[in-house]
Design a protein around this motif. Structure first.
Motif, short mmCIF file in Angstrom:
data_model
loop_
_atom_site.label_atom_id
_atom_site.label_comp_id
_atom_site.label_asym_id
_atom_site.label_seq_id
_atom_site.Cartn_x
_atom_site.Cartn_y
_atom_site.Cartn_z
N SER A 99 0.82 -1.21 0.00
CA SER A 99 0.00 0.00 0.00
C SER A 99 0.86 1.26 0.00
CB SER A 99 -0.94 -0.02 1.21
OG SER A 99 -1.72 1.14 1.24
N ALA A 147 2.53 1.62 -3.36
CA ALA A 147 1.55 2.01 -4.38
C ALA A 147 1.30 3.52 -4.34
CB ALA A 147 0.25 1.24 -4.17
N LYS A 148 1.27 4.09 -3.14
CA LYS A 148 1.10 5.55 -3.04
C LYS A 148 2.27 6.29 -3.68
CE LYS A 148 -1.60 5.33 1.25
NZ LYS A 148 -1.63 5.69 2.69
N ARG A 179 2.08 5.90 -7.46
CA ARG A 179 1.03 6.72 -8.06
C ARG A 179 1.49 8.17 -8.21
NH1 ARG A 179 -2.62 5.01 -5.25
NH2 ARG A 179 -3.75 3.69 -6.73
N SER A 213 -0.24 0.23 -13.31
CA SER A 213 -0.53 -1.20 -13.11
C SER A 213 0.67 -2.07 -13.46
CB SER A 213 -1.73 -1.62 -13.96
OG SER A 213 -2.88 -0.88 -13.62
N LEU A 255 3.34 -1.59 -10.74
CA LEU A 255 2.90 -2.14 -9.45
C LEU A 255 3.00 -3.67 -9.47
CD1 LEU A 255 1.75 -1.61 -6.65
CD2 LEU A 255 -0.54 -1.73 -7.65
#
Length: 314
Positions: free
Chosen positions: A112, A115-116, A119, A141, A144
């Protein structure tokens, strides 16, 4: 030698020889069991092929040798063999599955956070290169997935490894079931007809009282509900899978009432052992020994009872 038109009258034609070979009767190999005794012919197709496969014959030999070596009655021999297989084979795989799932769960916080960061990095790069939203989502995607794969390799916890239990347990269950089916139908284990107990004295015929099938269905339903109580807020897919397993548990009742009692006894014993293993693996002492990375409840059995009462006894 007499001949007519260049053909010997004493020489039989090839067609006559072939006809004689076809008419001559010989024991059909399909009517001889793996153990060399007559057996009721199997239905053709894939089912007959599976029932006559090497893993099934290996399971037959295991059951026969265990019963002969121990001298136990067949109902107890089936119970002991089931307990042995589930404890020596599937229990270690259940432990391995639990460790893999715990490692995957422990990675969720790190995934998580990464991923932040990813992004944000993709958004900056999208502005520099004038990417569309579709291109940005594709790059996010793609990167990740690469990051998550690297984390799985680093912690040796790819989720596919958690499915190893299914790939071993299901063929084992099928082989043992068909082995008992074969032994109940042929004459390689005649003691099965008198090797039962209580109301199921003859293990070669179905349980006319339906006690074994109903107990099997109830046990499977308890296992399904036990897993469903673990999920606080299940997804639509998880709820669908739970309903499917509930339906399968109910469907197993008439199926178990149709097959020989030896099979339904094996199924019931296997489900009971699986239920016991599931409860044992919830123990805090087991979690401490395995050093699971994610925190577990200190009172799992009380939590199960509380969740059961909250769900079904409102």
């Amino acid at each position: 030698m007499l001949s007519l038109g260049g053909r010997s009258l004493l020489q039989p034609s090839v067609r006559a020889v072939c006809r004689a070979l076809v008419i001559r009767k010989s024991p059909s190999p399909a009517l001889i069991s793996h153990h060399g005794v007559p057996v009721r012919p199997l239905s053709g197709g894939w089912y007959g092929s599976v029932a006559d496969s090497a893993p099934v014959h290996l399971a037959e030999d295991f059951l026969l040798h265990l019963q002969q070596a121990s001298g136990l009655p067949w109902w107890l021999s089936i119970t002991v063999s089931t307990l042995s297989i589930r404890t020596l084979v599937t229990l270690p795989l259940s432990v391995y599955q639990m460790v893999i799932i715990a490692r995957v769960e422990a990675l969720q916080v790190e995934i998580s956070e990464l991923a932040k960061r990813l992004r944000y990095g993709v958004s900056v790069r999208a502005k520099e290169r004038s990417w569309t939203d579709k291109q940005s989502r594709f790059q996010f995607s793609k990167n990740l997935r690469s990051i998550v794969s690297q984390l799985y390799v680093r912690d040796n916890c790819h989720p596919f490894k958690a499915s190893l239990l299914v790939w071993v347990q299901l063929p084992l269950w099928i082989s043992m079931s068909l082995a008992l089916r074969n032994l109940s139908l042929d004459q390689s284990a005649p003691q099965l007809a008198t090797g039962g107990a209580l109301w199921f004295q003859d293990l070669t015929v179905p349980d006319s009282t339906w006690i074994l099938p109903v107990c099997l269905g109830l046990t499977n339903l308890v296992i399904v509900e036990l897993f469903s109580l673990q999920r606080v807020s299940p997804s639509v897919f998880q709820r669908s899978v739970t309903f499917a397993f509930r339906g399968f548990s109910v469907l197993m009742i008439p199926i178990a009432a149709y097959v020989p009692s030896s099979m339904s006894l094996y199924w019931l014993t296997s489900s009971l052992v699986g239920l016991g293993h599931n409860l044992i693996l919830r123990s805090p002492a087991v979690h401490k020994i395995l050093q699971l990375p994610t925190p577990r409840s200190a009172s799992p059995y009380r939590d199960l009872l509380t969740a059961f009462i909250a769900k079904y006894c409102k």
